[in-house]
Motif scaffolding. Structure first.
Motif, mmCIF file in Angstrom:
data_model
loop_
_atom_site.group_PDB
_atom_site.id
_atom_site.type_symbol
_atom_site.label_atom_id
_atom_site.label_comp_id
_atom_site.label_asym_id
_atom_site.label_seq_id
_atom_site.Cartn_x
_atom_site.Cartn_y
_atom_site.Cartn_z
ATOM 1 N N LYS A 1 36.560 39.555 49.107
ATOM 2 C CA LYS A 1 36.683 40.935 49.574
ATOM 3 C C LYS A 1 36.060 41.897 48.566
ATOM 4 O O LYS A 1 35.363 42.850 48.944
ATOM 5 C CB LYS A 1 38.159 41.285 49.815
ATOM 6 N N GLY A 2 36.285 41.652 47.282
ATOM 7 C CA GLY A 2 35.686 42.491 46.249
ATOM 8 C C GLY A 2 34.164 42.429 46.287
ATOM 9 O O GLY A 2 33.485 43.455 46.176
ATOM 10 N N GLN B 1 32.304 41.686 48.873
ATOM 11 C CA GLN B 1 31.871 42.366 50.100
ATOM 12 C C GLN B 1 31.879 43.888 49.889
ATOM 13 O O GLN B 1 30.945 44.574 50.299
ATOM 14 C CB GLN B 1 32.773 41.985 51.273
ATOM 15 N N ASN B 2 32.914 44.396 49.250
ATOM 16 C CA ASN B 2 32.995 45.838 48.980
ATOM 17 C C ASN B 2 31.853 46.297 48.077
ATOM 18 O O ASN B 2 31.238 47.337 48.317
ATOM 19 C CB ASN B 2 34.336 46.204 48.361
ATOM 20 N N VAL B 3 31.561 45.525 47.033
ATOM 21 C CA VAL B 3 30.467 45.869 46.118
ATOM 22 C C VAL B 3 29.140 45.861 46.874
ATOM 23 O O VAL B 3 28.321 46.780 46.739
ATOM 24 C CB VAL B 3 30.427 44.903 44.913
ATOM 25 N N VAL C 1 28.828 48.986 49.054
ATOM 26 C CA VAL C 1 28.583 50.201 48.273
ATOM 27 C C VAL C 1 27.123 50.253 47.828
ATOM 28 O O VAL C 1 26.467 51.309 47.911
ATOM 29 C CB VAL C 1 29.537 50.286 47.058
ATOM 30 N N ALA D 1 28.923 49.893 40.957
ATOM 31 C CA ALA D 1 29.696 49.501 42.143
ATOM 32 C C ALA D 1 30.742 48.445 41.783
ATOM 33 O O ALA D 1 31.881 48.499 42.237
ATOM 34 C CB ALA D 1 28.767 48.977 43.238
ATOM 35 N N ALA D 2 30.363 47.497 40.949
ATOM 36 C CA ALA D 2 31.303 46.456 40.528
ATOM 37 C C ALA D 2 32.379 47.026 39.604
ATOM 38 O O ALA D 2 33.547 46.640 39.694
ATOM 39 C CB ALA D 2 30.554 45.324 39.831
ATOM 40 N N THR E 1 33.612 49.957 39.674
ATOM 41 C CA THR E 1 34.557 50.706 40.497
ATOM 42 C C THR E 1 35.523 49.773 41.217
ATOM 43 O O THR E 1 36.697 50.080 41.390
ATOM 44 C CB THR E 1 33.788 51.564 41.525
ATOM 45 N N GLU E 2 35.036 48.615 41.641
ATOM 46 C CA GLU E 2 35.848 47.663 42.408
ATOM 47 C C GLU E 2 36.768 46.840 41.518
ATOM 48 O O GLU E 2 37.791 46.315 41.978
ATOM 49 C CB GLU E 2 34.926 46.737 43.211
ATOM 50 N N THR F 1 40.792 47.252 41.477
ATOM 51 C CA THR F 1 41.421 46.788 42.715
ATOM 52 C C THR F 1 41.457 45.267 42.752
ATOM 53 O O THR F 1 42.471 44.662 43.112
ATOM 54 C CB THR F 1 40.667 47.332 43.938
ATOM 55 N N LEU F 2 40.352 44.639 42.382
ATOM 56 C CA LEU F 2 40.292 43.177 42.352
ATOM 57 C C LEU F 2 41.322 42.620 41.375
ATOM 58 O O LEU F 2 42.035 41.660 41.691
ATOM 59 C CB LEU F 2 38.890 42.714 41.968
#
Length: 132
Positions: free
Chosen positions: A35-36, A38-40, A43, A106-107, A109-110, A113-114
């Motif tokens: 999921k992390g 995919q989010n990166v 973004v 981008a990473a 920022t994620e 959460t990860l």
């Protein structure tokens, strides 16, 4: 010889709970990493699509999951070929300019959460192993 016997059934049951909890936590960690990644990816693609240069806006970004031992990882990177050959210009620039798009940010920022999701998986593993 001694006639002493040892009942290890509780220890065996605990070992089974630990193994089951570890397996479940491994799945949750892999899901969090996916999921992390995919989010990166999303973004980065969103940022690239703001480019005034059409070729840069078409750079393909993807990720590949992997694991070594107990480590689960995702490699987020530009795809090879085509417009993706412009990735260095888009992210890092040249002497003439460029480098206006974020890649590592981008990473970064994620990451919090990860880390939270991985910590939750570890907590669930401990709770499952102890049997609470």
């Amino acid at each position: 010889m001694s006639d002493a016997t040892i009942d290890a059934s509780e220890l065996t049951a605990f070992g089974r709970r630990v193994a089951a909890a570890h397996a479940m936590a491994s799945v949750k960690v892999a899901q969090a990493v996916k999921k992390g990644a995919q989010n990166v990816k999303e973004v980065i693609i969103s940022d690239l699509q703001t480019s005034r240069n059409y070729a840069i806006s078409c750079i393909g970004i993807g990720y590949e999951m992997g694991s070594t031992g107990t480590t689960v990882y995702a490699d987020v990177s530009p795809r090879e070929g085509g417009a993706s050959d412009l990735d260095n210009i888009a992210f890092f620039g040249t002497a003439k300019g460029g480098g206006t798009h974020d890649f590592y940010e981008a990473a970064e920022t994620e990451l919090p959460t990860l880390a939270e999701y991985v910590a939750d998986a570890a907590d669930d593993m401990l709770i499952g192993a102890i049997g609470l």
